[in-house]
Write an enzyme that holds these catalytic residues in place. Structure first.
Site, PDB file in Angstrom:
ATOM      1  N   HIS A  41       0.853  -1.193   0.000  1.00 18.26           N
ATOM      2  CA  HIS A  41       0.000   0.000   0.000  1.00 18.26           C
ATOM      3  C   HIS A  41       0.889   1.244   0.000  1.00 18.26           C
ATOM      4  CE1 HIS A  41      -4.035  -1.754   1.669  1.00 18.26           C
ATOM      5  NE2 HIS A  41      -3.583  -2.421   0.628  1.00 18.26           N
ATOM      6  N   GLU A  69       0.914   3.911   1.779  1.00 14.72           N
ATOM      7  CA  GLU A  69       1.380   4.379   3.094  1.00 14.72           C
ATOM      8  C   GLU A  69       2.565   3.560   3.612  1.00 14.72           C
ATOM      9  OE1 GLU A  69      -1.718   3.533   2.149  1.00 14.72           O
ATOM     10  OE2 GLU A  69      -3.216   4.296   3.545  1.00 14.72           O
ATOM     11  N   CYS A 114      -6.216   1.960   5.797  1.00 11.97           N
ATOM     12  CA  CYS A 114      -6.776   0.685   6.262  1.00 11.97           C
ATOM     13  C   CYS A 114      -6.131   0.291   7.593  1.00 11.97           C
ATOM     14  CB  CYS A 114      -6.548  -0.408   5.207  1.00 11.97           C
ATOM     15  SG  CYS A 114      -4.831  -0.992   5.150  1.00 11.97           S
ATOM     16  N   CYS A 147      -2.308   0.001   7.481  1.00 16.54           N
ATOM     17  CA  CYS A 147      -1.595   1.275   7.304  1.00 16.54           C
ATOM     18  C   CYS A 147      -1.699   2.162   8.541  1.00 16.54           C
ATOM     19  CB  CYS A 147      -2.093   1.973   6.051  1.00 16.54           C
ATOM     20  SG  CYS A 147      -1.596   1.049   4.566  1.00 16.54           S
TER      21      CYS A 147
END
Lengths: 153, 153
Positions: free
Chosen positions: A52, A54, A82, A85
Site C-alpha cells: 500500500h 502508506e 486501512c 496502514c
C-alpha cells in the site's frame, strides 16, 4: 494551504498508480516542510499484499532517516488508511496523518471503525481529513468505473 | 501436533531475533504442509517501523508464490499480532492465524481490542491461540528482564 500542497503531491503519486493500472492511491511523508518520501499503491505490480502507498512511503522515510522512528513527520495519503496502514503509522510514531477521501469499505479512521477510539496504543497521531477529498474520490471512482466497463466489454 | 511443529519453527525464528538483540518474535507461513516463508522481527537492525516478523513473512510468501493472495496459507507467529500485522494478514487473505502468547500491550486479537469483532472486512482468517504460549512468553520475558538488567548496570 500547506496541506493542499502536499496532498497534491500525494495525488500525483495516485496518478502514477493509475497509469500502472493499480488502484490510484498515493502518499507522501513530510518532515519540517520537506518531502522525504513519496509512494503509490503497487499491490498488483509487486504482487505484494503489503504494498500500500502508506507502508511503502513509511519504509522509504525510515530508510531516508535511517530510523524506524518518524517523529516530527506527517503522512499525507489520498484515501483513509486501512487497518494495516494505520497500524504502521502508529508504530512509526508519525506526528500526524492527513487524508483525502473516506473509504467506506476499509477505512479505519471512522468508516469501518475508528481506531482512535481504541485505548492503549502508545502513540496517537493527530488526524485531519477531507483535504482534496473530491480530487481523490473522482480519481478512484473513474478508475473503478473504467475497470467495470472494460470487464463488461 | 502440527501446530506445535510449525510454532517451534516460529520460535526458532524468534530465537534468531533475540541473537540480534531484537525483541524475540518469529513467524512462519505454511501452505499445504510446506513452510514457504520464515521471518523474525528486524525493526532495529533494518531501522524499519514495519519490519515485524509477520509482515516480513507475508512479504516473503507473496514473493515465493508471486501473488499477493495467500489463500490456503496459515500464518504461525509467536506473539499475538498488532494492528499492522492483523491488517496485513487480512489483506493477504491467509486462511488462518496461529499464535503463541498474548500481547497485553499491542495484541489485536482480544488484548488491546479484538479485530474479529469488527464488521465489514472482506476476509476473516480463523484464529487459534496459545500454541507454545509458555515458550514464547518465557523468551520475551527473559529478553526484557536482561534488557532492564543491562540498562541498570
Amino acid at each position: 494551504m500547506e496541506h493542499i500542497k502536499y496532498m497534491r503531491l500525494a495525488l500525483k503519486e495516485a496518478q502514477k498508480a493509475k497509469e500502472l493500472d493499480e488502484v490510484p492511491i498515493g502518499a507522501v511523508i513530510v518532515l519540517n516542510g520537506k518531502v522525504i518520501a513519496k509512494a503509490h499503491n503497487l499491490r498488483e505490480k509487486n504482487q505484494s499484499a503489503t504494498a500500500h502507498a502508506e507502508v511503502l512511503a513509511i519504509n522509504k522515510a525510515c530508510k531516508k532517516l535511517n530510523s524506524w522512528r518518524l517523529n516530527g513527520c506527517v503522512l499525507y495519503v489520498t484515501l483513509e488508511p486501512c487497518t494495516m496502514c494505520i497500524g504502521a503509522s502508529i508504530l512509526s510514531r508519525v506526528d500526524g496523518i492527513v487524508y483525502g477521501a473516506k473509504d467506506p469499505k476499509g477505512g479505519t479512521l471512522g468508516s469501518l471503525y475508528d481506531i482512535s477510539l481504541i485505548k492503549g496504543f502508545n502513540h496517537y497521531p493527530w488526524i485531519i481529513s477531507g483535504i482534496c477529498e473530491d480530487e481523490s474520490s473522482i480519481l478512484l471512482k473513474t478508475f473503478f468505473k473504467n475497470k467495470r466497463k472494460n470487464d463488461m466489454e
